[in-house]
Enzyme design. Structure first.
Site, PDB file in Angstrom:
ATOM      1  N   GLU A  51      52.872  43.141  37.651  1.00 57.57           N
ATOM      2  CA  GLU A  51      53.810  42.962  36.537  1.00 57.57           C
ATOM      3  C   GLU A  51      53.655  44.091  35.516  1.00 57.57           C
ATOM      4  O   GLU A  51      52.584  44.710  35.411  1.00 57.57           O
ATOM      5  CB  GLU A  51      53.497  41.606  35.877  1.00 57.57           C
ATOM      6  N   ASN A 198      61.699  33.584  37.108  1.00 60.37           N
ATOM      7  CA  ASN A 198      60.260  33.328  37.176  1.00 60.37           C
ATOM      8  C   ASN A 198      59.921  32.218  36.190  1.00 60.37           C
ATOM      9  O   ASN A 198      60.352  32.268  35.031  1.00 60.37           O
ATOM     10  CB  ASN A 198      59.497  34.596  36.785  1.00 60.37           C
ATOM     11  N   GLU A 199      59.179  31.250  36.635  1.00 67.93           N
ATOM     12  CA  GLU A 199      58.752  30.147  35.756  1.00 67.93           C
ATOM     13  C   GLU A 199      59.910  29.718  34.861  1.00 67.93           C
ATOM     14  O   GLU A 199      59.815  29.722  33.622  1.00 67.93           O
ATOM     15  CB  GLU A 199      57.492  30.540  34.966  1.00 67.93           C
ATOM     16  N   GLU A 322      52.129  33.241  42.552  1.00 67.40           N
ATOM     17  CA  GLU A 322      51.161  33.588  41.498  1.00 67.40           C
ATOM     18  C   GLU A 322      49.979  32.644  41.648  1.00 67.40           C
ATOM     19  O   GLU A 322      50.141  31.423  41.562  1.00 67.40           O
ATOM     20  CB  GLU A 322      51.753  33.451  40.089  1.00 67.40           C
ATOM     21  N   GLN A 371      46.590  39.705  39.474  1.00 68.32           N
ATOM     22  CA  GLN A 371      47.574  40.703  39.801  1.00 68.32           C
ATOM     23  C   GLN A 371      46.845  41.915  40.380  1.00 68.32           C
ATOM     24  O   GLN A 371      45.640  42.057  40.195  1.00 68.32           O
ATOM     25  CB  GLN A 371      48.344  41.101  38.561  1.00 68.32           C
TER      26      GLN A 371
END
Ligand code: AHR
Length: 518
Positions: A51, A198-199, A322, A371
């Site tokens: 990210e 995302n989310e 994730e 990540q």
């Protein structure tokens, strides 16, 4: 039925107690069923998430063409070389929370003319947009991975998505294809995996599952797949144990998607305000961390059960895109940049999760650890032109033979260890037949103190040789220093033998072991 139980108590016996170190050797027996192959373990289970956050992309991947740090078109050579060596199959980008504020046009065209934006999610840092679509596609190309692009659903519209996708994938003479060519990319790229937001329940727009399902249907409707570019469409999935989210999205939009995501992070304390340090922790924190990460198995089981009720054929994949450890940031670093160190605990924990994912390979078709570089449970830490390959990196390296292997059932009940209020299995394990025909067995040894002596009946499997690798260290929080040769890394393993149709293994405490049988 899942044959393997990484579970508790039964059959555990105490062999030996060493008065000096108060260590014991535990035992376990089991059997491998190589004649009953299970599903394929998708190589995408070994995916990464990168990210625009802290030093994940800038410093971590992108140093710019004029940097003294060796690079190819601005992308660090040392990082690419390391990622190629673990056969990274897919990289998810540009977020994360960042994705739902990202506008692709900011990241194309001459770099000195790109706008600087505020990265609102991550410390308000300047986002120079020097790393955009062309740079990301170059990065995945250099690594040999597939791109997984997260589309802005939270603060954008389907038109912006459609135009970005056309820009990337059109082979025609349309204006967007011409603009891409003018910016240096003649051939269209492919977009094999696209995430719609995302989310969405959180930083992606604080949506209800009902509202998100409608948005999802709308975005999916304007996403034009073609025979040339057969994209996997991924819905933003649940936050850890929120099966209601999964239920509503599957009920309302299963036809419009090919996968649904799931996010789950491991925090030693389970508390967001004080998560626990990445290093300098005690045996209780070790046990608490593994207790937290073992929940992954139940989460996948529960979400899969909901998905089964709408999709018994398992057409829709569960993408754990994730996951990983999330500790208190390293003291002295920006709290919004999520920089943490990485120890043996992280390496063993990665292997625990790989084994869990393998057991669910019929539904879990992709995962992405959070990540890749300098953020959360990273593969690589950088400081200027120096890097460290973390114990997590080496766990990925050890498990490469499991990519696209075929899962094999292994009945093996682990003995337990107790630390304070936690009683946990001493190890978990999975087995598979690799693409090279060898049988691989991966162990994640969670007991921080005691070795386990294992005997596995090979059930008539015709093998005579066993070789393997082990990663362990004296200390639970041993780590690899940046710029120094790695000390926590796999070395040859001599603790396994085959005789009389049985495999015997002495699994060291706090270790990762991968065996190859042939
Ligand atoms: O990985 C860090 C953040 O965690 C991601 O941006 C977000 O999706 C999640 O909450």
């Amino acid at each position: 039925m899942k044959r393997l139980l990484t579970a508790f108590a039964a059959g555990a016996a105490l062999l030996l107690a060493s008065a000096a170190g108060h260590t014991e050797t535990l035992t376990a027996t089991g059997s491998l069923h190589a004649d009953q192959p299970g599903p394929q373990i998708s190589r995408y289970i070994y995916g990464q998430f990168s990210e625009h956050l802290g030093r994940g992309i800038y410093d971590g991947v992108w140093v710019g063409e004029n940097s003294k740090i060796p690079n190819v078109r601005g992308i660090r050579t040392d990082v690419v070389t390391a990622l190629k060596a673990i056969h990274v199959p897919v990289i998810r980008w540009p977020g994360g929370c960042f994705a739902d504020e990202y506008h692709w046009r900011d990241g194309i065209g001459p770099r000195d003319q790109r706008p600087v934006r505020k990265n609102n999610w991550w410390a308000g840092s300047d986002e120079t947009n020097a790393f955009g679509t062309h740079e990301f596609m170059d990065f995945v190309g250099q690594v040999g991975a597939d791109p997984y692009i997260s589309i802005n659903v939270g603060s954008s519209n389907p038109t912006e998505m459609r135009e970005w996708v056309e820009y990337m994938t059109s082979s025609g003479d349309d204006t967007l294809a011409q603009e891409r060519r003018k910016n240096g990319q003649d051939k269209p790229w492919k977009t094999p995996i696209i995430g719609f937001g995302n989310e969405a329940w959180g930083c992606g727009g604080e949506m209800t599952p009902e509202f998100y399902s409608n948005e999802l249907r709308r975005y999916s409707g304007f996403y034009h797949r073609s025979a040339d570019n057969p994209t996997i469409r991924v819905a933003s999935g649940a936050n850890s144990d929120d099966t209601h989210w999964t239920d509503v999205v599957m009920k309302n939009a299963a036809k419009q998607i090919d996968a649904l995501s799931l996010h789950y992070y491991t925090l030693p304390t389970g508390k967001w305000d004080k998560k626990g340090p990445s290093n300098g922790f005690d045996a209780q924190a070790w046990a608490d961390t593994f207790a937290g990460t073992l929940k992954m198995d139940k989460l996948i089981t529960d979400h899969s059960a909901v998905m089964d009720s709408y999709d018994p054929q398992k057409r829709v994949g569960l993408f754990v895109d994730e996951w990983g450890t999330w500790y208190d940031v390293e003291p002295g670093t920006n709290p919004g940049h999520l920089y943490q160190l990485n120890t043996l605990r992280d390496g063993v924990l990665a292997a625990v999760n790989f084994n869990i994912f393998h057991h669910h390979a019929d539904r879990v078709k992709l995962t992405a650890i959070a990540q890749t570089i300098n953020v959360l449970q990273a593969m690589i830490l950088t400081e200027g032109d120096q890097i460290a390959l973390t114990p997590t990196y080496y766990a990925y390296q050890m498990y490469v033979p499991f990519q696209d292997a075929t899962e094999l059932p292994l009945d093996l009940t682990a003995p337990t260890f107790t630390q304070g209020d936690k009683t946990l299995p001493a190890f978990n394990v999975s087995a598979a037949r690799g693409k090279d025909g060898k049988v691989y067995i991966g162990f994640a040894g969670m007991d921080p103190k005691d070795a386990v002596s294992l005997t596995i009946d090979l059930g008539g499997l015709k093998v005579s040789k066993v070789s393997g690798q082990v990663m362990t260290a004296d200390k639970m929080d041993a780590m690899n220093a940046i710029g120094q040769p790695a000390t926590v890394k796999p070395v040859d393993f001599k603790g396994a033998k085959i005789a009389g149709g049985k495999l015997t293994v002495t699994l060291p405490a706090k270790s990762v072991v991968v065996l190859a049988l042939q």
